[in-house]
Write an enzyme that holds these catalytic residues in place. Structure first.
Site, PDB file in Angstrom:
ATOM      1  N   GLU A  25      31.804  31.232  10.879  1.00 21.23           N
ATOM      2  CA  GLU A  25      31.103  30.680   9.564  1.00 21.23           C
ATOM      3  C   GLU A  25      29.884  32.163   9.603  1.00 21.23           C
ATOM      4  OE1 GLU A  25      31.257  26.062  11.362  1.00 21.23           O
ATOM      5  OE2 GLU A  25      29.157  27.462  11.657  1.00 21.23           O
ATOM      6  N   GLU A  58      40.728  30.072  15.485  1.00 20.10           N
ATOM      7  CA  GLU A  58      39.493  29.455  15.225  1.00 20.10           C
ATOM      8  C   GLU A  58      40.818  29.477  13.967  1.00 20.10           C
ATOM      9  OE1 GLU A  58      35.731  29.527  15.180  1.00 20.10           O
ATOM     10  OE2 GLU A  58      35.900  31.671  14.201  1.00 20.10           O
ATOM     11  N   ASN A 105      30.102  24.173  20.975  1.00 24.17           N
ATOM     12  CA  ASN A 105      29.506  25.103  19.844  1.00 24.17           C
ATOM     13  C   ASN A 105      28.546  23.969  18.952  1.00 24.17           C
ATOM     14  OD1 ASN A 105      27.731  26.610  18.560  1.00 24.17           O
ATOM     15  ND2 ASN A 105      30.496  26.861  16.827  1.00 24.17           N
ATOM     16  N   TRP A 106      27.104  23.905  19.957  1.00 25.17           N
ATOM     17  CA  TRP A 106      26.328  23.597  19.044  1.00 25.17           C
ATOM     18  C   TRP A 106      25.614  23.583  17.471  1.00 25.17           C
ATOM     19  CZ3 TRP A 106      22.325  21.269  23.563  1.00 25.17           C
ATOM     20  CH2 TRP A 106      23.848  20.331  24.756  1.00 25.17           C
ATOM     21  N   LYS A 107      26.617  24.633  17.211  1.00 29.17           N
ATOM     22  CA  LYS A 107      25.539  25.093  15.737  1.00 29.17           C
ATOM     23  C   LYS A 107      24.325  24.788  15.450  1.00 29.17           C
ATOM     24  CE  LYS A 107      30.591  24.409  14.355  1.00 29.17           C
ATOM     25  NZ  LYS A 107      31.502  24.533  13.549  1.00 29.17           N
ATOM     26  N   HIS A 122      32.488  34.894  15.254  1.00 23.96           N
ATOM     27  CA  HIS A 122      32.977  33.037  14.356  1.00 23.96           C
ATOM     28  C   HIS A 122      33.258  33.047  12.945  1.00 23.96           C
ATOM     29  CE1 HIS A 122      32.592  28.814  13.762  1.00 23.96           C
ATOM     30  NE2 HIS A 122      32.399  28.279  15.256  1.00 23.96           N
ATOM     31  N   GLY A 177      35.863  22.070  10.746  1.00 22.00           N
ATOM     32  CA  GLY A 177      35.668  21.085  10.335  1.00 22.00           C
ATOM     33  C   GLY A 177      35.602  20.010   9.190  1.00 22.00           C
ATOM     34  N   SER A 192      38.436  21.575  14.567  1.00 18.78           N
ATOM     35  CA  SER A 192      39.083  20.245  14.557  1.00 18.78           C
ATOM     36  C   SER A 192      39.407  19.534  15.807  1.00 18.78           C
ATOM     37  CB  SER A 192      39.280  19.822  13.804  1.00 18.78           C
ATOM     38  OG  SER A 192      38.315  19.884  12.430  1.00 18.78           O
ATOM     39  N   GLY A 214      33.529  22.354  18.482  1.00 21.15           N
ATOM     40  CA  GLY A 214      31.774  21.930  17.364  1.00 21.15           C
ATOM     41  C   GLY A 214      31.987  20.086  17.213  1.00 21.15           C
ATOM     42  N   GLY A 215      31.844  19.912  16.090  1.00 20.61           N
ATOM     43  CA  GLY A 215      31.317  18.537  15.692  1.00 20.61           C
ATOM     44  C   GLY A 215      32.044  18.127  17.087  1.00 20.61           C
TER      45      GLY A 215
END
Length: 253
Positions: A98, A168, A9-11, A96, A174, A214, A235-236
């Site tokens: 977020e 999640e 997921n590049w967000k 998600h 994050g 994470s 994610g990151g």
């Protein structure tokens, strides 16, 4: 036996040229004998068409980070499932944390998004998870059950089979914190039991449940070795080609 899926997921990251270069680096570094069911990448909307054009691998899919709860009409800025389907987008993230937190997406809205996706042959990757407060007050199982019951378990069994679940823990997204292997396995088992209760053991055993929170190159091998963890929503770490490729390799072991 369930084969694993890893999703990146590049967000809201990267510009157009950076997204193309990252995609090239990931695609170019893939092992030919990678033992995965699929790899999913979720770039921002403006990059979907170009990355779909560049992709010629049948096990690599480009998905959307979001989909509208509405079919069509005067909803400025929204992107419908019909639009995505017409571009051959086959997967979308839904629910998600977020989106739930920043955009106040509630159970009913997410239910409508699931319905829109399924009605246009888009496979939902449905996210569920608890906050730190929920975990500390031992309400985490109740929260997960409600999220699934209210927004996903209304689907008929044949539609549910098209869904992937991503667990999640919100407190691990994050933050650098990761659920311990014991916590991750415990929650995945709990989710699988809920599925079995609703749809039967066979469906439960064949449902893919990913871990998100994470997950990185250092901890992914241990997480993916757990019996009920079927891969990860990354994610990151998915923004770094080398690290993401290591995670893919760990999942394929």
């Amino acid at each position: 036996m369930r084969k694993k899926i890893v999703a990146g997921n590049w967000k809201m990251n990267l510009n157009y040229h950076e997204a193309i270069e990252l995609f090239k680096s990931i695609k170019g570094g893939l092992e030919r004998n990678l033992n995965l069911q699929s790899i999913l990448l979720f770039p921002a909307y403006p990059f979907l068409d170009k990355l779909l054009e560049m992709n010629d691998l049948d096990y690599l899919h480009i998905g959307a980070q979001n989909v509208s709860s509405e079919q069509r009409g005067a909803f400025t800025g929204e992107v419908s499932a019909e639009m995505l389907s017409s571009m051959n987008v086959q997967y979308s993230l839904i629910g998600h944390s977020e989106r739930r937190h920043f955009f106040k997406e509630n159970h009913e809205l997410l239910k409508n998004k699931v319905n829109q996706a399924l009605s246009h042959n888009i496979n939902p990757v449905f996210c569920c998870g608890e906050s730190q407060e929920d975990r500390q007050t031992s309400n985490h199982e109740e929260i997960i059950e409600r999220q699934l019951m209210e927004s996903l378990f209304h689907t008929e069994v044949n539609d549910f089979r098209k869904c992937i679940i991503a667990y999640e823990p919100v407190w691990a997204i994050g933050t650098g914190q990761t659920a311990s292997p014991e916590q991750a396995e415990e929650m995945h088992v709990f989710i699988r039991q809920l599925i079995a209760k609703k749809y039967g053991t066979s469906v439960s055993e064949n449902t893919l449940i990913l871990y998100g929170g994470s997950c990185n190159a250092a901890n992914s091998e241990e997480l993916f070795s757990l019996p009920n963890v079927d891969g990860g929503l990354i994610g990151g770490a998915s923004l770094k080609a080398g690290e993401f490729l290591t995670i893919l390799s760990n999942a394929g072991k």
